[in-house]
Design a protein around this motif. Structure first.
Motif, PDB file in Angstrom:
ATOM      1  N   GLU A  79       0.842  -1.219   0.000  1.00 14.00           N
ATOM      2  CA  GLU A  79       0.000   0.000   0.000  1.00 14.00           C
ATOM      3  C   GLU A  79       0.863   1.250   0.000  1.00 14.00           C
ATOM      4  O   GLU A  79       0.522   2.251  -0.617  1.00 14.00           O
ATOM      5  CB  GLU A  79      -0.897   0.057   1.251  1.00 14.00           C
ATOM      6  N   GLN A  80       1.968   1.153   0.739  1.00  6.84           N
ATOM      7  CA  GLN A  80       2.871   2.288   0.848  1.00  6.84           C
ATOM      8  C   GLN A  80       3.382   2.694  -0.548  1.00  6.84           C
ATOM      9  O   GLN A  80       3.408   3.865  -0.900  1.00  6.84           O
ATOM     10  CB  GLN A  80       4.059   1.836   1.699  1.00  6.84           C
ATOM     11  N   ILE A  81       3.780   1.683  -1.322  1.00  7.78           N
ATOM     12  CA  ILE A  81       4.294   1.945  -2.670  1.00  7.78           C
ATOM     13  C   ILE A  81       3.169   2.450  -3.567  1.00  7.78           C
ATOM     14  O   ILE A  81       3.334   3.429  -4.297  1.00  7.78           O
ATOM     15  CB  ILE A  81       4.943   0.684  -3.245  1.00  7.78           C
ATOM     16  N   ASP A  82       2.011   1.804  -3.470  1.00 10.64           N
ATOM     17  CA  ASP A  82       0.873   2.244  -4.280  1.00 10.64           C
ATOM     18  C   ASP A  82       0.497   3.685  -3.956  1.00 10.64           C
ATOM     19  O   ASP A  82       0.175   4.477  -4.834  1.00 10.64           O
ATOM     20  CB  ASP A  82      -0.338   1.333  -4.035  1.00 10.64           C
ATOM     21  N   LYS A  83       0.594   4.000  -2.656  1.00  6.94           N
ATOM     22  CA  LYS A  83       0.200   5.338  -2.225  1.00  6.94           C
ATOM     23  C   LYS A  83       1.133   6.401  -2.826  1.00  6.94           C
ATOM     24  O   LYS A  83       0.676   7.393  -3.384  1.00  6.94           O
ATOM     25  CB  LYS A  83       0.247   5.415  -0.696  1.00  6.94           C
ATOM     26  N   VAL A  84       2.427   6.130  -2.735  1.00 12.21           N
ATOM     27  CA  VAL A  84       3.375   7.136  -3.219  1.00 12.21           C
ATOM     28  C   VAL A  84       3.301   7.240  -4.750  1.00 12.21           C
ATOM     29  O   VAL A  84       3.444   8.323  -5.317  1.00 12.21           O
ATOM     30  CB  VAL A  84       4.800   6.851  -2.697  1.00 12.21           C
ATOM     31  N   LEU A  85       3.030   6.112  -5.408  1.00  6.12           N
ATOM     32  CA  LEU A  85       2.867   6.175  -6.866  1.00  6.12           C
ATOM     33  C   LEU A  85       1.623   6.978  -7.242  1.00  6.12           C
ATOM     34  O   LEU A  85       1.613   7.706  -8.230  1.00  6.12           O
ATOM     35  CB  LEU A  85       2.794   4.770  -7.463  1.00  6.12           C
ATOM     36  N   THR A  86       0.580   6.862  -6.422  1.00  5.54           N
ATOM     37  CA  THR A  86      -0.625   7.656  -6.658  1.00  5.54           C
ATOM     38  C   THR A  86      -0.320   9.137  -6.458  1.00  5.54           C
ATOM     39  O   THR A  86      -0.760   9.980  -7.237  1.00  5.54           O
ATOM     40  CB  THR A  86      -1.744   7.224  -5.692  1.00  5.54           C
ATOM     41  N   GLN A  87       0.479   9.419  -5.431  1.00  5.99           N
ATOM     42  CA  GLN A  87       0.822  10.817  -5.162  1.00  5.99           C
ATOM     43  C   GLN A  87       1.535  11.472  -6.338  1.00  5.99           C
ATOM     44  O   GLN A  87       1.311  12.641  -6.628  1.00  5.99           O
ATOM     45  CB  GLN A  87       1.717  10.906  -3.920  1.00  5.99           C
ATOM     46  N   VAL A  88       2.392  10.716  -7.000  1.00  6.96           N
ATOM     47  CA  VAL A  88       3.092  11.317  -8.136  1.00  6.96           C
ATOM     48  C   VAL A  88       2.332  11.101  -9.447  1.00  6.96           C
ATOM     49  O   VAL A  88       2.828  11.435 -10.515  1.00  6.96           O
ATOM     50  CB  VAL A  88       4.543  10.786  -8.277  1.00  6.96           C
ATOM     51  N   GLY A  89       1.135  10.511  -9.326  1.00  7.53           N
ATOM     52  CA  GLY A  89       0.281  10.382 -10.500  1.00  7.53           C
ATOM     53  C   GLY A  89       0.654   9.262 -11.448  1.00  7.53           C
ATOM     54  O   GLY A  89       0.418   9.336 -12.641  1.00  7.53           O
ATOM     55  N   LEU A  90       1.260   8.207 -10.910  1.00  6.65           N
ATOM     56  CA  LEU A  90       1.685   7.117 -11.789  1.00  6.65           C
ATOM     57  C   LEU A  90       1.135   5.762 -11.340  1.00  6.65           C
ATOM     58  O   LEU A  90       1.737   4.722 -11.612  1.00  6.65           O
ATOM     59  CB  LEU A  90       3.214   7.043 -11.837  1.00  6.65           C
ATOM     60  N   ALA A  91      -0.007   5.786 -10.665  1.00  2.00           N
ATOM     61  CA  ALA A  91      -0.548   4.542 -10.123  1.00  2.00           C
ATOM     62  C   ALA A  91      -0.752   3.494 -11.218  1.00  2.00           C
ATOM     63  O   ALA A  91      -0.585   2.301 -10.994  1.00  2.00           O
ATOM     64  CB  ALA A  91      -1.860   4.822  -9.411  1.00  2.00           C
ATOM     65  N   ASP A  92      -1.075   3.965 -12.425  1.00  2.00           N
ATOM     66  CA  ASP A  92      -1.382   3.014 -13.503  1.00  2.00           C
ATOM     67  C   ASP A  92      -0.131   2.548 -14.252  1.00  2.00           C
ATOM     68  O   ASP A  92      -0.216   1.734 -15.157  1.00  2.00           O
ATOM     69  CB  ASP A  92      -2.376   3.639 -14.482  1.00  2.00           C
ATOM     70  N   ARG A  93       1.053   3.067 -13.879  1.00  2.51           N
ATOM     71  CA  ARG A  93       2.266   2.664 -14.589  1.00  2.51           C
ATOM     72  C   ARG A  93       3.163   1.777 -13.738  1.00  2.51           C
ATOM     73  O   ARG A  93       4.329   1.578 -14.075  1.00  2.51           O
ATOM     74  CB  ARG A  93       3.078   3.894 -15.036  1.00  2.51           C
ATOM     75  N   ALA A  94       2.624   1.236 -12.649  1.00  2.00           N
ATOM     76  CA  ALA A  94       3.442   0.462 -11.719  1.00  2.00           C
ATOM     77  C   ALA A  94       4.190  -0.680 -12.402  1.00  2.00           C
ATOM     78  O   ALA A  94       5.316  -1.001 -12.039  1.00  2.00           O
ATOM     79  CB  ALA A  94       2.572  -0.085 -10.596  1.00  2.00           C
ATOM     80  N   SER A  95       3.567  -1.288 -13.415  1.00  5.86           N
ATOM     81  CA  SER A  95       4.232  -2.441 -14.023  1.00  5.86           C
ATOM     82  C   SER A  95       4.842  -2.112 -15.382  1.00  5.86           C
ATOM     83  O   SER A  95       5.038  -2.989 -16.212  1.00  5.86           O
ATOM     84  CB  SER A  95       3.252  -3.596 -14.134  1.00  5.86           C
ATOM     85  N   SER A  96       5.176  -0.832 -15.594  1.00  8.38           N
ATOM     86  CA  SER A  96       5.868  -0.463 -16.833  1.00  8.38           C
ATOM     87  C   SER A  96       7.374  -0.529 -16.624  1.00  8.38           C
ATOM     88  O   SER A  96       7.868  -0.374 -15.503  1.00  8.38           O
ATOM     89  CB  SER A  96       5.513   0.961 -17.245  1.00  8.38           C
ATOM     90  N   TRP A  97       8.099  -0.744 -17.713  1.00  6.28           N
ATOM     91  CA  TRP A  97       9.555  -0.619 -17.658  1.00  6.28           C
ATOM     92  C   TRP A  97       9.903   0.855 -17.778  1.00  6.28           C
ATOM     93  O   TRP A  97       9.208   1.598 -18.492  1.00  6.28           O
ATOM     94  CB  TRP A  97      10.210  -1.381 -18.810  1.00  6.28           C
ATOM     95  N   PRO A  98      11.001   1.282 -17.150  1.00  7.35           N
ATOM     96  CA  PRO A  98      11.402   2.690 -17.275  1.00  7.35           C
ATOM     97  C   PRO A  98      11.552   3.130 -18.728  1.00  7.35           C
ATOM     98  O   PRO A  98      11.233   4.268 -19.064  1.00  7.35           O
ATOM     99  CB  PRO A  98      12.750   2.727 -16.550  1.00  7.35           C
ATOM    100  N   SER A  99      11.985   2.233 -19.601  1.00  8.59           N
ATOM    101  CA  SER A  99      12.183   2.634 -21.002  1.00  8.59           C
ATOM    102  C   SER A  99      10.868   2.949 -21.707  1.00  8.59           C
ATOM    103  O   SER A  99      10.873   3.510 -22.792  1.00  8.59           O
ATOM    104  CB  SER A  99      12.930   1.545 -21.749  1.00  8.59           C
ATOM    105  N   GLU A 100       9.763   2.576 -21.090  1.00  9.72           N
ATOM    106  CA  GLU A 100       8.469   2.862 -21.701  1.00  9.72           C
ATOM    107  C   GLU A 100       7.895   4.212 -21.243  1.00  9.72           C
ATOM    108  O   GLU A 100       6.823   4.598 -21.676  1.00  9.72           O
ATOM    109  CB  GLU A 100       7.459   1.756 -21.358  1.00  9.72           C
ATOM    110  N   LEU A 101       8.618   4.880 -20.338  1.00  5.65           N
ATOM    111  CA  LEU A 101       8.094   6.124 -19.778  1.00  5.65           C
ATOM    112  C   LEU A 101       8.676   7.340 -20.473  1.00  5.65           C
ATOM    113  O   LEU A 101       9.765   7.285 -21.040  1.00  5.65           O
ATOM    114  CB  LEU A 101       8.445   6.205 -18.285  1.00  5.65           C
ATOM    115  N   SER A 102       7.964   8.461 -20.374  1.00  7.52           N
ATOM    116  CA  SER A 102       8.495   9.725 -20.879  1.00  7.52           C
ATOM    117  C   SER A 102       9.461  10.285 -19.836  1.00  7.52           C
ATOM    118  O   SER A 102       9.528   9.807 -18.704  1.00  7.52           O
ATOM    119  CB  SER A 102       7.353  10.700 -21.089  1.00  7.52           C
ATOM    120  N   GLY A 103      10.210  11.319 -20.233  1.00  6.10           N
ATOM    121  CA  GLY A 103      11.177  11.914 -19.320  1.00  6.10           C
ATOM    122  C   GLY A 103      10.544  12.397 -18.025  1.00  6.10           C
ATOM    123  O   GLY A 103      11.067  12.174 -16.935  1.00  6.10           O
TER     124      GLY A 103
END
Lengths: 252, 260
Positions: free
Chosen positions: B108-132
């Protein structure tokens, strides 16, 4: 879509048909090159007698065990030398020196040492696979991005977790290149070693058939080597695909 | 609101690399809950200063006191966010954020912080799939999950486009006030400094040459008269050094126009 799948098979199939036809109408003498059907029949006969399975199994086992020994030692030394400066200055230049001896040149002395037993083949395969895996592991670890190590330091990673989360995955692409090289060398080494000094295995099958002029079995052995070599390469590629999913070159 | 003791005290910090003096003598006190921006031209030593605060670099002389104790080695109170993000490309977003956490750390802690930065839906993406910008959000999440008292930002937005930067400014400001962090931002963008910090420090040739408090309510509007005044004041100082011939008056008259 469909043509794309068929395309790579066209040339092999045309060649096979030409081969069979020219053999059947007598352009190609059976004493030069037996036709595909003959080779297939020889394979079926050998399969029935159980000799094919036992020889292929013997060769595969040699390849596997030799690769494991040589690759294992190469990996361990590459690891240690990549991480420890002291170990690197102690060992690396000596290893580089030995590397310049072609391992197959040792065949005569290996036969003198070990005779034609299993040890001779394992020794040569291990020696051949040692270097590519050593070099690529060492190089992979040496070229880990120092900024990632610094980042890991900020996040308090050290010891094994630093190795497992940062250093090893960073070196893995390079290590897997070494594995593919080593697999190629494994089969070449085995072909030479089994052909010259063996009493079992695919190379022995070929040399034995030569004495009885069974040209179809000789060709079959060559094809078996090709098949096994290709099979190992496919397996290495699958491993790359599995372990380097994160790598942009493996994402489509 | 904050304890009296400053979180960081730097006195006469000097740092050189191979005889090249990068920081000459830096004195700085950082109070709890402050947001300090360090600006300066590239090569002025601002990043080095931040790295010293993180304990990644040891000063040649001078002392750095953290919470009343002199710092030796890594500053465990601080998490630093680098310009290039430094995500591990072989770990998915979720695992990058989990890096260095104890095993029993909650999902939950990880999910929470990912939600805070607005990336809850990208948890299972590789970094190379993300924008800068998304990569920097992950880097921010990874720093925040450790609940650092001190957040050090080393030009984290330097490589992002203008719109993404504005979004990130909002996010950083929100998280800073929500978590009551102390933050130090190194940047070459004066507007960014004034938009985020409540104290802007200008470093030139290894010394602090200007210190400006920014007393504007958050969120800050860039067209506020005080905002533009502060930006041009700092820019004048920077430019004034560069072109000695031009009088300050001319510079201050032309600069706000340039900014708009």
């Amino acid at each position: 879509m469909k043509t794309k799948k068929i395309l790579p098979w066209i040339i092999p199939i045309v060649l096979l048909i030409t081969w069979q036809v020219s053999s059947s109408i007598g352009i190609l003498s059976n004493r030069v090159l037996p036709n595909p059907v003959d080779i297939f029949t020889a394979a079926v006969d050998l399969l029935k007698s159980g000799q094919l399975v036992s020889d292929v199994w013997t060769s595969t086992k040699r390849a596997f065990v030799g690769f494991l020994i040589g690759g294992g030692i190469g990996f361990a030394l590459g690891l240690v030398n990549g991480i420890s400066k002291i170990s690197e200055s102690l060992l690396d230049s000596s290893i580089q020196m030995i590397r310049n001896i072609p391992h197959l040149a040792l065949l005569p002395i290996v036969i003198l040492w070990f005779g034609i037993g299993e040890e001779a083949k394992l020794f040569l395969v291990a020696l051949g696979t040692f270097f590519p895996i050593y070099l690529n592991t060492y190089h992979g670890i040496r070229s880990v991005d120092p900024s990632l190590i610094e980042m890991a330091y900020v996040y308090e990673l050290k010891g094994f977790s630093l190795f497992w989360h940062v250093i090893f995955p960073a070196a893995l692409p390079s290590i897997l290149v070494g594995v593919r090289f080593a697999l190629g060398i494994t089969w070449v080494t085995l072909i030479v070693a089994e052909t010259i000094a063996a009493d079992s295995g695919i190379g022995y099958l070929a040399m034995n058939a030569r004495e009885f002029m069974q040209l179809d079995v000789v060709i079959l052995s060559i094809l078996l080597y090709a098949l096994l070599g290709k099979l190992s390469d496919v397996m290495a590629k699958l491993a790359e695909k599995q372990f380097l999913k994160w790598h942009p070159s493996h994402q489509m | 609101m904050a304890t009296k003791q400053p979180i960081l005290e730097l006195s006469t910090i000097r740092k050189e690399f191979d005889g090249n003096e990068v920081l000459k003598s830096i004195d700085l006190q950082v109070n709890r809950g402050e947001f300090i921006a360090v600006v300066g031209k590239s090569g002025c030593g601002k990043s080095t200063l931040l790295r010293i605060m993180a304990g990644l670099e040891a000063p040649n002389s001078g002392t750095l006191v953290v919470n009343g104790k002199e710092l030796k080695g890594r500053n465990d109170l601080a998490k630093i966010m680098f310009q290039d993000g430094r995500l591990l490309p072989w770990k998915k977003v979720y695992d990058n954020v989990a890096l260095g956490l104890k095993k029993e750390a909650q999902k939950e802690q990880i999910d929470k912080v990912l939600t805070q930065v607005g990336l809850a839906d990208r948890a299972s993406s590789w970094p190379s799939e993300l924008s800068g910008g998304q990569k920097q959000r992950v880097a921010l999440a990874r720093a925040l999950i450790h609940e650092p008292e001190l957040l050090l930002l080393d030009e984290p937005l330097g490589a992002l486009d203008a719109l993404t930067r504005l979004e990130m400014h909002e996010l950083i400001e929100e998280l800073w006030s929500e978590k009551q962090l102390t933050a130090i931002l190194v940047t070459h963008d004066v507007e960014e400094a004034v938009a985020l910090a409540n104290r802007v420090i200008l470093i030139e040739e290894g010394k602090i040459v200007l210190e400006v408090p920014v007393r504007l309510p958050y969120p800050r509007h860039r067209d506020h008269p005080l905002f533009t005044k502060l930006v041009s004041q700092i820019l004048n100082k920077i430019m004034g050094h560069k072109r000695r011939g031009i009088s300050t008056e001319v510079a201050s008259a032309s600069l706000p126009a340039m900014e708009s």
